[in-house]
Design a protein around this motif. Structure first.
Motif, PDB file in Angstrom:
ATOM      1  N   SER A  90       0.827  -1.219   0.000  1.00 56.19           N
ATOM      2  CA  SER A  90       0.000   0.000   0.000  1.00 56.19           C
ATOM      3  C   SER A  90       0.857   1.263   0.000  1.00 56.19           C
ATOM      4  CB  SER A  90      -0.952   0.010   1.189  1.00 56.19           C
ATOM      5  OG  SER A  90      -1.764  -1.130   1.191  1.00 56.19           O
ATOM      6  N   PHE A  91       1.900   1.259  -0.802  1.00 55.03           N
ATOM      7  CA  PHE A  91       2.820   2.397  -0.862  1.00 55.03           C
ATOM      8  C   PHE A  91       2.088   3.700  -1.162  1.00 55.03           C
ATOM      9  CE2 PHE A  91       5.531   5.345  -3.136  1.00 55.03           C
ATOM     10  CZ  PHE A  91       6.667   5.375  -2.357  1.00 55.03           C
ATOM     11  N   SER A  92       1.206   3.680  -2.165  1.00 54.04           N
ATOM     12  CA  SER A  92       0.545   4.926  -2.566  1.00 54.04           C
ATOM     13  C   SER A  92      -0.368   5.469  -1.480  1.00 54.04           C
ATOM     14  CB  SER A  92      -0.233   4.728  -3.861  1.00 54.04           C
ATOM     15  OG  SER A  92      -1.211   3.728  -3.691  1.00 54.04           O
ATOM     16  N   LEU A  93      -0.990   4.585  -0.697  1.00 57.11           N
ATOM     17  CA  LEU A  93      -1.840   5.056   0.391  1.00 57.11           C
ATOM     18  C   LEU A  93      -1.017   5.689   1.514  1.00 57.11           C
ATOM     19  CD1 LEU A  93      -4.386   2.100   0.637  1.00 57.11           C
ATOM     20  CD2 LEU A  93      -4.742   4.357  -0.397  1.00 57.11           C
ATOM     21  N   ILE A  94       0.117   5.095   1.793  1.00 57.82           N
ATOM     22  CA  ILE A  94       0.992   5.634   2.835  1.00 57.82           C
ATOM     23  C   ILE A  94       1.598   6.962   2.378  1.00 57.82           C
ATOM     24  CG2 ILE A  94       3.102   5.225   4.164  1.00 57.82           C
ATOM     25  CD1 ILE A  94       2.460   2.197   3.874  1.00 57.82           C
ATOM     26  N   ALA A  95       2.008   7.027   1.109  1.00 60.75           N
ATOM     27  CA  ALA A  95       2.664   8.227   0.596  1.00 60.75           C
ATOM     28  C   ALA A  95       1.690   9.372   0.331  1.00 60.75           C
ATOM     29  CB  ALA A  95       3.418   7.894  -0.685  1.00 60.75           C
ATOM     30  N   HIS A 136      -0.118  11.131   2.236  1.00 60.00           N
ATOM     31  CA  HIS A 136       0.046  12.243   3.180  1.00 60.00           C
ATOM     32  C   HIS A 136       1.241  13.121   2.822  1.00 60.00           C
ATOM     33  CE1 HIS A 136      -3.073  10.919   5.917  1.00 60.00           C
ATOM     34  NE2 HIS A 136      -2.560   9.709   5.894  1.00 60.00           N
ATOM     35  N   LEU A 137       2.230  12.521   2.146  1.00 55.26           N
ATOM     36  CA  LEU A 137       3.420  13.287   1.770  1.00 55.26           C
ATOM     37  C   LEU A 137       3.275  13.944   0.402  1.00 55.26           C
ATOM     38  CD1 LEU A 137       6.126  10.774   3.007  1.00 55.26           C
ATOM     39  CD2 LEU A 137       5.313  12.830   4.150  1.00 55.26           C
ATOM     40  N   THR A 138       2.552  13.298  -0.494  1.00 55.84           N
ATOM     41  CA  THR A 138       2.413  13.852  -1.843  1.00 55.84           C
ATOM     42  C   THR A 138       1.513  15.081  -1.871  1.00 55.84           C
ATOM     43  OG1 THR A 138       0.639  12.285  -2.328  1.00 55.84           O
ATOM     44  CG2 THR A 138       2.859  11.683  -3.020  1.00 55.84           C
ATOM     45  N   MET A 139       0.734  15.287  -0.836  1.00 59.46           N
ATOM     46  CA  MET A 139      -0.123  16.469  -0.814  1.00 59.46           C
ATOM     47  C   MET A 139       0.683  17.766  -0.779  1.00 59.46           C
ATOM     48  SD  MET A 139      -1.636  16.336   3.028  1.00 59.46           S
ATOM     49  CE  MET A 139      -1.644  17.995   3.667  1.00 59.46           C
ATOM     50  N   PHE A 140       1.959  17.684  -0.420  1.00 61.88           N
ATOM     51  CA  PHE A 140       2.810  18.869  -0.402  1.00 61.88           C
ATOM     52  C   PHE A 140       3.209  19.313  -1.803  1.00 61.88           C
ATOM     53  CE2 PHE A 140       3.891  17.468   4.000  1.00 61.88           C
ATOM     54  CZ  PHE A 140       3.395  18.588   4.635  1.00 61.88           C
ATOM     55  N   SER A 141       2.960  18.469  -2.806  1.00 65.01           N
ATOM     56  CA  SER A 141       3.356  18.833  -4.163  1.00 65.01           C
ATOM     57  C   SER A 141       2.379  19.811  -4.813  1.00 65.01           C
ATOM     58  CB  SER A 141       3.499  17.577  -5.027  1.00 65.01           C
ATOM     59  OG  SER A 141       2.260  16.912  -5.099  1.00 65.01           O
ATOM     60  N   TYR A 185       1.412  15.069  12.508  1.00 61.43           N
ATOM     61  CA  TYR A 185       1.650  13.697  12.958  1.00 61.43           C
ATOM     62  C   TYR A 185       1.418  12.704  11.812  1.00 61.43           C
ATOM     63  CZ  TYR A 185       1.031   9.265  15.321  1.00 61.43           C
ATOM     64  OH  TYR A 185       1.142   7.959  15.676  1.00 61.43           O
ATOM     65  N   ASP A 186       0.395  12.938  10.979  1.00 61.96           N
ATOM     66  CA  ASP A 186       0.112  12.026   9.860  1.00 61.96           C
ATOM     67  C   ASP A 186       1.278  11.963   8.880  1.00 61.96           C
ATOM     68  OD1 ASP A 186      -2.390  11.374  10.843  1.00 61.96           O
ATOM     69  OD2 ASP A 186      -3.411  12.960   9.699  1.00 61.96           O
ATOM     70  N   GLN A 187       1.857  13.114   8.568  1.00 57.73           N
ATOM     71  CA  GLN A 187       3.001  13.133   7.662  1.00 57.73           C
ATOM     72  C   GLN A 187       4.214  12.435   8.296  1.00 57.73           C
ATOM     73  OE1 GLN A 187       1.224  16.152   7.943  1.00 57.73           O
ATOM     74  NE2 GLN A 187       0.333  16.099   5.900  1.00 57.73           N
ATOM     75  N   GLN A 188       4.422  12.654   9.578  1.00 59.34           N
ATOM     76  CA  GLN A 188       5.545  12.008  10.253  1.00 59.34           C
ATOM     77  C   GLN A 188       5.361  10.488  10.275  1.00 59.34           C
ATOM     78  OE1 GLN A 188       8.351  13.515  11.244  1.00 59.34           O
ATOM     79  NE2 GLN A 188       9.228  11.577  11.891  1.00 59.34           N
ATOM     80  N   ALA A 189       4.138  10.030  10.523  1.00 62.02           N
ATOM     81  CA  ALA A 189       3.857   8.591  10.542  1.00 62.02           C
ATOM     82  C   ALA A 189       4.105   7.981   9.163  1.00 62.02           C
ATOM     83  CB  ALA A 189       2.426   8.339  10.998  1.00 62.02           C
ATOM     84  N   SER A 190       3.663   8.655   8.108  1.00 58.18           N
ATOM     85  CA  SER A 190       3.898   8.168   6.745  1.00 58.18           C
ATOM     86  C   SER A 190       5.385   8.146   6.431  1.00 58.18           C
ATOM     87  CB  SER A 190       3.177   9.056   5.732  1.00 58.18           C
ATOM     88  OG  SER A 190       1.794   8.972   5.886  1.00 58.18           O
ATOM     89  N   PHE A 191       6.077   9.187   6.834  1.00 58.52           N
ATOM     90  CA  PHE A 191       7.514   9.272   6.611  1.00 58.52           C
ATOM     91  C   PHE A 191       8.235   8.107   7.285  1.00 58.52           C
ATOM     92  CE2 PHE A 191      11.672  10.966   8.038  1.00 58.52           C
ATOM     93  CZ  PHE A 191      12.236  11.219   6.793  1.00 58.52           C
ATOM     94  N   GLU A 192       7.878   7.817   8.517  1.00 53.39           N
ATOM     95  CA  GLU A 192       8.522   6.720   9.254  1.00 53.39           C
ATOM     96  C   GLU A 192       8.221   5.358   8.622  1.00 53.39           C
ATOM     97  OE1 GLU A 192      10.742   6.933  11.676  1.00 53.39           O
ATOM     98  OE2 GLU A 192      10.606   9.115  11.646  1.00 53.39           O
TER      99      GLU A 192
END
Length: 140
Positions: A49-54, A56-61, A71-78
């Protein structure tokens, strides 16, 4: 950044000296997140589920969105940071008909692969076929 592997008879280890960019506590700006996602994309096939985890991070694009690390971005990052201490084990078989390998981590199958030999490869000596199957395993 280049990711290298150290190989011995049965194991493939990531060279941790090349993963220093992934061991930072958290990205500080959008550029760092994009760099991290580019490198983490290499491990896409190994992360369920890479795309689901990522997500939260791709929204910065998105343009004109403020950089707000939660916290959600940090959890995805970890979750996406590769664990360089884990060992990949390759079970392989090279014969004069083909190359086969199974890539495992923590006793779980990560990937299977098989390939028939090309006409010119049928004349390779056994030690070259064994090396060819290791190179083949690294490419999956």
């Amino acid at each position: 950044m280049v990711i290298t592997f150290l190989c011995d008879a049965m194991r493939i280890n990531q060279c941790s000296c090349r993963l220093h960019g992934l061991n930072e506590p958290s990205p500080k700006n959008v550029s760092n997140i994009r760099s991290f996602l580019g490198l983490a994309g290499y491990y896409r096939r190994f992360v369920e589920s890479f795309s689901l985890i990522a997500a939260h991070l791709t929204m910065f694009s998105k343009k004109n969105d403020p950089f707000k690390w939660t916290y959600d971005q940090q959890a995805s990052f970890e979750k996406l940071k590769p664990e360089s201490r884990k060992v990949y084990v390759v079970y392989r078989n090279a014969s004069y008909t083909g190359l086969r390998c199974i890539l495992m981590q923590d006793g779980k199958v990560v990937a299977y692969a098989a390939s028939q030999l090309k006409k010119h490869e049928c004349s390779y000596p056994t030690h070259d076929l064994e090396l060819a199957v290791m190179v083949f395993a690294l490419k999956i």
